[in-house]
Write a protein that holds these residues in place. Structure first.
Motif, PDB file in Angstrom:
ATOM      1  N   VAL A  88      50.551 -88.978   0.127  1.00 59.16           N
ATOM      2  CA  VAL A  88      50.643 -89.047   1.128  1.00 59.16           C
ATOM      3  C   VAL A  88      49.183 -89.431   1.823  1.00 59.16           C
ATOM      4  O   VAL A  88      48.136 -88.209   1.615  1.00 59.16           O
ATOM      5  N   ARG A  89      48.666 -90.173   1.928  1.00 58.77           N
ATOM      6  CA  ARG A  89      47.627 -90.776   2.945  1.00 58.77           C
ATOM      7  C   ARG A  89      47.737 -90.793   4.093  1.00 58.77           C
ATOM      8  O   ARG A  89      48.492 -91.364   5.019  1.00 58.77           O
ATOM      9  N   LEU A  90      46.877 -89.316   4.716  1.00 59.05           N
ATOM     10  CA  LEU A  90      47.342 -88.917   6.015  1.00 59.05           C
ATOM     11  C   LEU A  90      46.527 -90.629   6.992  1.00 59.05           C
ATOM     12  O   LEU A  90      45.659 -90.592   6.748  1.00 59.05           O
ATOM     13  N   ASP A  91      46.854 -90.424   8.048  1.00 63.93           N
ATOM     14  CA  ASP A  91      46.193 -91.299   9.787  1.00 63.93           C
ATOM     15  C   ASP A  91      44.845 -91.146   9.291  1.00 63.93           C
ATOM     16  O   ASP A  91      43.979 -92.303   9.276  1.00 63.93           O
ATOM     17  N   ALA A  92      44.358 -89.772   9.254  1.00 61.30           N
ATOM     18  CA  ALA A  92      42.622 -89.522   9.470  1.00 61.30           C
ATOM     19  C   ALA A  92      41.947 -89.949   8.074  1.00 61.30           C
ATOM     20  O   ALA A  92      40.733 -89.884   8.041  1.00 61.30           O
ATOM     21  N   GLY A  93      42.591 -89.676   6.676  1.00 54.50           N
ATOM     22  CA  GLY A  93      42.317 -90.492   5.595  1.00 54.50           C
ATOM     23  C   GLY A  93      42.423 -89.367   4.722  1.00 54.50           C
ATOM     24  O   GLY A  93      42.578 -90.878   3.551  1.00 54.50           O
ATOM     25  N   PRO A  94      42.318 -88.857   4.311  1.00 52.77           N
ATOM     26  CA  PRO A  94      42.159 -88.125   3.738  1.00 52.77           C
ATOM     27  C   PRO A  94      43.763 -87.960   2.473  1.00 52.77           C
ATOM     28  O   PRO A  94      44.843 -88.328   3.525  1.00 52.77           O
ATOM     29  N   VAL A  95      44.182 -87.991   1.155  1.00 53.53           N
ATOM     30  CA  VAL A  95      44.986 -88.227   0.631  1.00 53.53           C
ATOM     31  C   VAL A  95      45.560 -86.585   0.068  1.00 53.53           C
ATOM     32  O   VAL A  95      45.274 -85.907   0.056  1.00 53.53           O
ATOM     33  N   VAL A  96      47.195 -86.330   0.474  1.00 56.29           N
ATOM     34  CA  VAL A  96      47.418 -84.684   0.054  1.00 56.29           C
ATOM     35  C   VAL A  96      49.084 -84.666  -0.487  1.00 56.29           C
ATOM     36  O   VAL A  96      49.308 -86.055  -0.220  1.00 56.29           O
ATOM     37  N   ARG A  97      49.185 -83.841  -0.316  1.00 61.50           N
ATOM     38  CA  ARG A  97      50.506 -83.777  -1.756  1.00 61.50           C
ATOM     39  C   ARG A  97      51.552 -82.827  -1.396  1.00 61.50           C
ATOM     40  O   ARG A  97      50.427 -82.262  -0.648  1.00 61.50           O
ATOM     41  N   ALA A  98      52.297 -82.966  -0.341  1.00 60.30           N
ATOM     42  CA  ALA A  98      53.813 -81.478  -0.129  1.00 60.30           C
ATOM     43  C   ALA A  98      55.017 -82.106  -0.301  1.00 60.30           C
ATOM     44  O   ALA A  98      54.873 -83.713  -0.906  1.00 60.30           O
ATOM     45  N   LEU A  99      55.805 -81.361   0.235  1.00 56.14           N
ATOM     46  CA  LEU A  99      57.467 -81.479  -0.586  1.00 56.14           C
ATOM     47  C   LEU A  99      57.766 -82.504   1.052  1.00 56.14           C
ATOM     48  O   LEU A  99      56.883 -82.604   2.177  1.00 56.14           O
ATOM     49  N   LEU A 100      58.838 -83.765   0.461  1.00 57.65           N
ATOM     50  CA  LEU A 100      59.307 -84.709   0.831  1.00 57.65           C
ATOM     51  C   LEU A 100      60.383 -83.905   2.251  1.00 57.65           C
ATOM     52  O   LEU A 100      61.054 -83.335   1.350  1.00 57.65           O
TER      53      LEU A 100
END
Length: 136
Positions: A88-100
């Motif tokens: 997921v690309r956060l609205d704040a910029g960083p890309v993170v991985r997590a469970l959906l």
């Protein structure tokens, strides 16, 4: 937020939390020299400019799915399989991985808006884990 014996605790509190309205957020850092935002938080130096001038910040747990994969085999009993992992690309910029938080539902989640949710981890009602829920 204060806790007592009846308030669940968050799994991995160094990475996420919740505010007074029980809205989940991710813990990140912002470089005060170049304004770069990063996740997960680390204080070794800015990923862009190398500055050590880093400030802890709360990142809104909202963004857009860049890609996802449904996992059918893994070595641990939790989470129950199959489960979906998203980048997921956060609205704040960083890309993170997590469970959906989509259960066993397969799908093409690319481009979908998501928001942070806290869900019971496994069968332990005292522990909450961070996931992304698909925004309607």
């Amino acid at each position: 937020m204060t806790t007592d014996e009846t308030t669940p605790r968050i799994d991995k509190p160094g990475l996420c939390g919740w505010n007074t309205h029980h809205t989940p957020f991710l813990k990140g850092i912002r470089c005060t020299a170049c304004n770069e935002v990063a996740f997960p938080p680390q204080h070794y130096g800015c990923e862009r400019c190398g500055s050590g001038a880093l400030a802890d910040i709360e990142l809104a747990a909202q963004g857009v799915v860049l890609g996802s994969s449904q996992v059918h085999i893994h070595a641990q009993p939790e989470p129950a399989m199959p489960f979906t992992v998203a980048e997921v690309r956060l609205d704040a910029g960083p890309v993170v991985r997590a469970l959906l938080d989509v259960g066993h539902e397969p799908g093409d989640w690319h481009g979908r808006r998501v928001h942070g949710v806290l869900r019971q981890r496994g069968h332990d009602p005292a522990v909450l884990e961070f996931r992304f829920g698909v925004t309607a």
